[in-house]
Design an enzyme around this catalytic site. Structure first.
Site, short mmCIF file in Angstrom:
data_model
loop_
_atom_site.label_atom_id
_atom_site.label_comp_id
_atom_site.label_asym_id
_atom_site.label_seq_id
_atom_site.Cartn_x
_atom_site.Cartn_y
_atom_site.Cartn_z
CE LYS A 147 37.20 35.42 32.34
NZ LYS A 147 37.53 35.44 30.90
CB CYS A 165 39.12 43.10 31.95
SG CYS A 165 40.56 43.41 30.91
#
Lengths: 265, 303
Positions: B165, B130
């Site tokens: 991710k 993120c």
């Protein structure tokens, strides 16, 4: 909350930069409460990418109406839509005004600034049906920013209006007009929608006079239904301040709960 | 009857379409619009151990065919998730994946340790990418070493499969992917958003309170697709592709380029029915092309 991919435009009105579109969507109309909003897809392509939120301006059995001003690409594209075109809409979304039958016989002030007048028309109809008296305070920069003045007048509402430039009605902000009128009477409740600073001033007046007040907040929204966390506002909850999603827990909040932006007092 | 199911080895999905974390809420937000049972799965909003506030607004800005967000991972934390959300998700016949966040490796591990006690989660997607929580978009997925240490620690802690991710904000995404694989990741999902910004020329201020945010949407698709192709060609574990998927065609491009499944993100905001429509478009494509099993399409990019 439903998606209506093909809500037909059955009526369109235009006053310079302001527009209203009446959309045929019986399922959304059936559920719509005053103060709620719909998300409208303004382009079938990817520019602009996101839907746009619009509060519900009025409703009938089969239609919901939106009222908007051209403020950017999204509203400009929307203003070019024509009757018989269809729009992809989601709604009704959010929590609306706390205005029920308990307001029967009450004296209610509705204060709208610019395009913020949009949800207050729906509310005025509702209040009238409940037997409440709605007085309308409507402000704009200039007389052309008061396109709905005649509509309220024609329906016999007690209407007070102001313009910043004095081209029509009281010269000054609608918050100043409202303050002046409050020397003559005290409403039982205030509902307001408009620019941030206007609502902040109304909220201060309401707190000073101890009048319950609710405000409909505007925000850029990613989705409109709580999935993106994009449209938050500082709100008091259980003696704490939190970022609260306007789309889900609003757009209408009690004036006592809203943390107003600093400055310009 | 076309078989749309895909097998990730550790997990079989009824179809390759997964709602992407950060765009799919906790899943329940989509219940009014779609039958969640029809999805291959969805990844719930990133969870830290404790509740988090996220960034001040403005959190969103639209750019041509794109969206920059700096939401900052607000969330309810693992305790409330397990009490209020998970029991409601357990009723659905679809794959629920939890996106796991942490300010450090220990927090990633503690989230996984906590959630391991509860049923109804198929895998963890480790959010090491993120761009909105640390200054200048720093996150573990920017370095092979930090990726290795986060993934290996969580893998040791977890009883469930781990999907790492990855971030696109790197010079060589393949190097990071190989690190995650070596650390024991069961699959990779890529890409997270591209570090980006927008400026208001009237006020000369950034359009996001956080200055930088993550760009998503159709604007990033060609780059994300290229990265997916690069990674899928180098790792042995399954790759889940994402970035700007709006249609069945977009999803097919990713699968042909090597993705075993796809995550659909920003499209959910534009149309909450996007995931279901994409599944239908995949089915139509397969029927038209005479493809019995969509799995046979994966990685079939022609020279």
């Amino acid at each position: 909350m439903v998606k209506d991919p093909q809500a037909r435009i059955i009526d369109k009105k235009n006053w310079k930069s302001y527009f209203s579109l009446s959309l045929e969507s019986p399922r959304i109309a059936a559920q719509a409460q005053s103060g709620q909003f719909i998300m409208v897809r303004v382009s079938a392509h990817t520019q602009p990418l996101l839907r746009r939120p619009f509060s519900i301006h009025s409703k009938s059995e089969k239609t919901v109406e939106i009222f908007f001003q051209i403020t950017g690409l999204g509203t400009e594209l929307l203003s070019q839509k024509k009757p018989e075109d269809s729009l992809d809409i989601l709604g009704p979304l959010g929590k609306g005004f706390e205005a029920g039958k308990n307001l029967k016989g009450k004296d209610i002030a509705l204060v709208g600034g610019g395009r913020g007048i949009a949800p207050l028309y729906f509310l005025s109809q509702k209040l009238r049906s409940y037997g409440a008296t709605a007085r309308i305070f409507y402000g704009g920069k200039s007389q052309e920013d008061l396109p709905l003045k005649e509509k309220f007048e024609k329906e016999g509402f007690d209407l007070h209006w102001s313009t910043d430039d004095g081209s029509s009605g009281f010269k000054g902000f609608v918050s100043d007009l409202f303050k002046t009128e409050l020397e003559k009477y005290t409403p039982d409740r205030i509902f307001a929608c408009g620019p941030e600073l206007m609502m902040k001033k109304i909220s201060l007046i309401a707190q000073e006079k101890n009048i319950p007040a609710e405000f409909s907040l505007e925000s850029v929204m990613g989705c409109g239904f709580g999935a993106c966390w994009g449209c938050v506002r500082r709100i008091k909850r259980d003696n704490r301040e939190e970022w609260v999603k306007i789309c889900e827990e609003g757009p209408v909040f009690s004036g006592n709960d809203i943390i107003w932006e600093e400055g310009d007092e | 009857m076309t078989d749309l199911s895909v097998d990730l080895g550790f997990l079989k999905l009824k179809n390759p379409v997964i709602g992407a974390s950060g765009t799919f809420g906790y899943g329940l937000e989509f219940e009014p619009y779609i039958d969640l049972n029809r999805l291959g799965g969805f990844v719930v909003k990133g969870l830290y151990f404790s509740p988090r506030e996220g960034n001040p607004p403005p959190r969103l800005v639209e750019t041509p065919s794109g969206l920059i967000n700096a939401i900052g991972l607000p969330g309810i934390g693992v305790k409330r998730f397990s009490e209020e959300i998970l029991p409601r998700l357990q009723k659905f016949n679809t794959t629920v994946i939890v996106n796991v966040c942490g300010e450090n490796n220990e927090e990633y591990a503690s989230v996984v340790e906590f959630l391991d006690k509860y049923d109804g989660i198929a895998a963890y997607e480790l959010n090491i990418s993120c761009p909105n929580v640390e200054q200048d978009g720093l996150c573990p997925a920017l370095s092979p070493e930090a990726t290795f240490s986060a993934v290996s620690l969580v893998k040791k802690t977890s009883s469930r499969p781990i999907i790492a991710k990855l971030s696109p904000n790197v010079t060589d995404v393949v190097q990071i992917a190989l690190s995650a694989e070596e650390a024991g990741a069961d699959a990779l999902s890529l890409v997270n958003t591209f570090l980006a910004m927008a400026v208001d020329i009237e006020t000369r201020k950034p359009k996001l309170s956080n200055i930088y945010g993550g760009l998503s949407g159709p604007a990033i698709k060609p780059i994300a697709l290229r990265m997916t192709h690069q990674v899928a060609g180098r790792v042995k574990i399954p790759v889940i592709g994402m970035g700007g998927i709006l249609t069945g065609q977009d999803a097919l491009e990713y699968m042909i380029a090597g993705a075993k499944a796809v995550e659909v993100g920003t499209a959910n905001f534009i149309d909450p029915e996007s995931t279901v429509k994409i599944i239908e478009e995949l089915r139509e494509y397969c029927q038209k092309k005479g493809i019995d099993r969509i799995e046979t399409l994966i990685g079939t990019l022609q020279a």
